[in-house]
Design a protein around this motif. Sequence first.
Motif, short mmCIF file in Angstrom:
data_model
loop_
_atom_site.label_atom_id
_atom_site.label_comp_id
_atom_site.label_asym_id
_atom_site.label_seq_id
_atom_site.Cartn_x
_atom_site.Cartn_y
_atom_site.Cartn_z
N LYS A 58 -19.45 28.44 26.00
CA LYS A 58 -18.28 28.07 25.21
C LYS A 58 -17.03 28.00 26.09
CE LYS A 58 -16.18 28.98 20.71
NZ LYS A 58 -16.55 27.65 20.19
N SER A 59 -17.01 28.81 27.15
CA SER A 59 -15.86 28.84 28.04
C SER A 59 -15.86 27.71 29.06
CB SER A 59 -15.81 30.19 28.78
OG SER A 59 -17.01 30.38 29.53
N SER A 60 -16.94 26.93 29.13
CA SER A 60 -17.03 25.83 30.09
C SER A 60 -15.89 24.84 29.87
CB SER A 60 -18.37 25.12 29.93
OG SER A 60 -18.34 23.85 30.55
N ALA A 61 -15.23 24.45 30.95
CA ALA A 61 -14.10 23.52 30.84
C ALA A 61 -14.54 22.17 30.28
CB ALA A 61 -13.44 23.35 32.20
N LEU A 62 -15.70 21.70 30.71
CA LEU A 62 -16.19 20.40 30.22
C LEU A 62 -16.41 20.45 28.71
CD1 LEU A 62 -17.24 17.54 30.75
CD2 LEU A 62 -19.50 18.55 31.20
N ARG A 63 -17.10 21.47 28.23
CA ARG A 63 -17.36 21.60 26.80
C ARG A 63 -16.05 21.78 26.03
NH1 ARG A 63 -20.97 26.40 23.93
NH2 ARG A 63 -20.15 26.10 21.82
N ALA A 64 -15.19 22.65 26.52
CA ALA A 64 -13.93 22.92 25.83
C ALA A 64 -13.08 21.66 25.73
CB ALA A 64 -13.17 24.02 26.55
N ASN A 65 -13.01 20.89 26.81
CA ASN A 65 -12.19 19.68 26.80
C ASN A 65 -12.76 18.61 25.87
OD1 ASN A 65 -10.46 20.87 28.59
ND2 ASN A 65 -11.21 19.79 30.40
N ALA A 66 -14.10 18.54 25.79
CA ALA A 66 -14.70 17.58 24.86
C ALA A 66 -14.47 18.00 23.41
CB ALA A 66 -16.20 17.46 25.14
N GLU A 67 -14.55 19.30 23.15
CA GLU A 67 -14.33 19.80 21.79
C GLU A 67 -12.87 19.63 21.36
OE1 GLU A 67 -17.86 23.21 21.66
OE2 GLU A 67 -15.77 23.81 22.00
N ARG A 68 -11.97 19.73 22.32
CA ARG A 68 -10.54 19.63 21.99
C ARG A 68 -10.03 18.19 21.98
NH1 ARG A 68 -9.14 24.09 26.52
NH2 ARG A 68 -9.82 25.97 25.39
N GLY A 69 -10.73 17.31 22.69
CA GLY A 69 -10.26 15.94 22.83
C GLY A 69 -10.15 15.22 21.49
N LYS A 70 -9.08 14.49 21.31
CA LYS A 70 -8.83 13.79 20.05
C LYS A 70 -9.88 12.73 19.80
CE LYS A 70 -5.20 11.32 17.51
NZ LYS A 70 -3.81 10.79 17.57
N PHE A 71 -10.37 12.11 20.88
CA PHE A 71 -11.34 11.03 20.75
C PHE A 71 -12.65 11.36 21.47
CE2 PHE A 71 -7.21 9.03 20.12
CZ PHE A 71 -7.42 8.40 18.90
N ALA A 72 -13.04 12.63 21.41
CA ALA A 72 -14.31 13.07 22.00
C ALA A 72 -15.05 13.93 21.00
CB ALA A 72 -14.05 13.86 23.28
N ILE A 73 -16.36 14.02 21.17
CA ILE A 73 -17.17 14.87 20.31
C ILE A 73 -18.23 15.56 21.15
CG2 ILE A 73 -18.83 13.04 19.69
CD1 ILE A 73 -18.80 14.35 16.83
N ALA A 74 -18.51 16.83 20.85
CA ALA A 74 -19.50 17.62 21.59
C ALA A 74 -20.71 17.87 20.70
CB ALA A 74 -18.88 18.94 22.05
N LEU A 75 -21.89 17.55 21.21
CA LEU A 75 -23.12 17.67 20.44
C LEU A 75 -24.08 18.64 21.13
CD1 LEU A 75 -23.72 13.86 19.76
CD2 LEU A 75 -22.51 15.50 18.30
N PRO A 76 -24.26 19.85 20.58
CA PRO A 76 -25.19 20.82 21.17
C PRO A 76 -26.64 20.42 20.87
CG PRO A 76 -24.24 21.72 19.17
CD PRO A 76 -23.56 20.40 19.41
N CYS A 77 -27.49 20.48 21.90
CA CYS A 77 -28.90 20.11 21.76
C CYS A 77 -29.76 21.31 22.15
CB CYS A 77 -29.24 18.92 22.66
SG CYS A 77 -28.17 17.46 22.39
N TYR A 78 -30.46 21.87 21.18
CA TYR A 78 -31.27 23.04 21.46
C TYR A 78 -32.75 22.76 21.21
CZ TYR A 78 -26.95 25.51 22.06
OH TYR A 78 -25.73 25.91 22.54
N GLN A 79 -33.57 23.71 21.61
CA GLN A 79 -35.02 23.53 21.63
C GLN A 79 -35.60 23.16 20.27
OE1 GLN A 79 -36.80 23.71 24.44
NE2 GLN A 79 -35.00 24.18 25.64
N ASP A 80 -36.70 22.41 20.34
CA ASP A 80 -37.43 22.07 19.12
C ASP A 80 -38.03 23.31 18.49
OD1 ASP A 80 -38.66 19.13 20.65
OD2 ASP A 80 -37.16 19.25 19.11
N GLU A 81 -37.74 23.56 17.25
CA GLU A 81 -38.37 24.65 16.53
C GLU A 81 -38.58 24.24 15.09
OE1 GLU A 81 -36.08 28.21 16.96
OE2 GLU A 81 -36.43 28.35 19.11
N GLY A 82 -39.58 24.85 14.46
CA GLY A 82 -39.79 24.67 13.04
C GLY A 82 -39.79 23.23 12.58
N ARG A 83 -38.85 22.90 11.69
CA ARG A 83 -38.83 21.59 11.08
C ARG A 83 -38.59 20.47 12.09
NH1 ARG A 83 -34.82 22.49 6.08
NH2 ARG A 83 -33.89 23.90 7.59
N ALA A 84 -37.88 20.78 13.18
CA ALA A 84 -37.62 19.75 14.19
C ALA A 84 -38.91 19.29 14.84
CB ALA A 84 -36.65 20.28 15.25
N ILE A 85 -39.81 20.24 15.15
CA ILE A 85 -41.10 19.88 15.74
C ILE A 85 -41.92 19.09 14.73
CG2 ILE A 85 -43.29 20.78 16.60
CD1 ILE A 85 -41.80 23.09 17.82
#
Length: 346
Positions: free
Chosen positions: A122-149
């Motif tokens: 969460k403290s990463s500058a790249l992630r923080a800047n994307a989350e704060r950017g007016k015209f940017a969006i941050a999409l977290p991608c985590y492992q396949d589990e349960g319904r995703a698989i």
Amino acid sequence: MAQKKPGEVEAFLSRPDFSFPVILLYGPDPGLVSERSEKVAELSGVDRSDPFAAVTLAADELEKDIGRLYDEAQTVSMFGGTRLIRVRGAGNGKSLAEAVAELSAKKLDGAIVILEAGDLKKSSALRANAERGKFAIALPCYQDEGRAIDKMIDEEMRESGLTIGREARDELRARLGANRIASRGEIRKLCLYALGTSSVTEEDVRAIVGDVSADTLEETIDAAASGEVRRLPHLIDRLVSAGTATFQLHQQLLRYFQQLQTMREMVEKGGEPVGRVVERRRPHFRRKHAMEVALSAWPLDAITTILQRIDADILASRKEGGLALTITRQTLLDVAVEAARLRTRH
């Protein structure tokens, strides 16, 4: 500020909102990040085979020449239309993080920038800047589990005109995980193998699907907990080459010993036989012997100590991302050595 929770990402990907032209995808599974990045790129409508409309850049090269990103993002397409810029291998580079902050402060005219990154804190500058950017969006991608698989399995079965029963599905899920692209490849291989039939069987799964994930992961945890020191290096290498994230190894080891602690309390405080306690857990027959060995070897006080060690190592691996694999490997080997020592006392 624009960011999505992990459970909201699939919905966004079904209809990407390109009013956010700077899109950051990040997570521990490079296969999943890459697959989702590819989906966004496809839905952008840009012809990715056109070198004048689409370009792919490496993050480490941009750190040496960040001006290249500005040039690509602000260049008007020669034949009109939107330009697509994909950045791969993004991480904690300072120049790239600053560029994302600047590029997302105002809406890009005729360009989409997709960034593929690893597991960003969460403290990463790249992630923080994307989350704060007016015209940017941050999409977290985590492992396949349960319904995703299950969703991935259903997609590929439907595409091939096949069905799969519960037992075969359970067997298939047990063999998938770690790397999204590798897992989808295994399912497609299974579908190809089963073409001409109406349904995929357990025998089909066992015959064609490799142990890209859970089989080897469970085998590695069992080997460590039961003291099979010599087998571990090879098992760890197989997992790493298959794309298994180091945090997944640590978390699985932690959960195993938490489970072992509960089981050991039944033995030491409840006076129950090891075999009966293990049987109650109904482990897969391939794991039953290793679990009995581990439960017999590890006393409660030793389990408590090793849980504290695993917790400390998980924290250390998160703080020192570059050393995560080294730390995880050493944790597993030390657990195995201690288990082997404890077994000699019985």
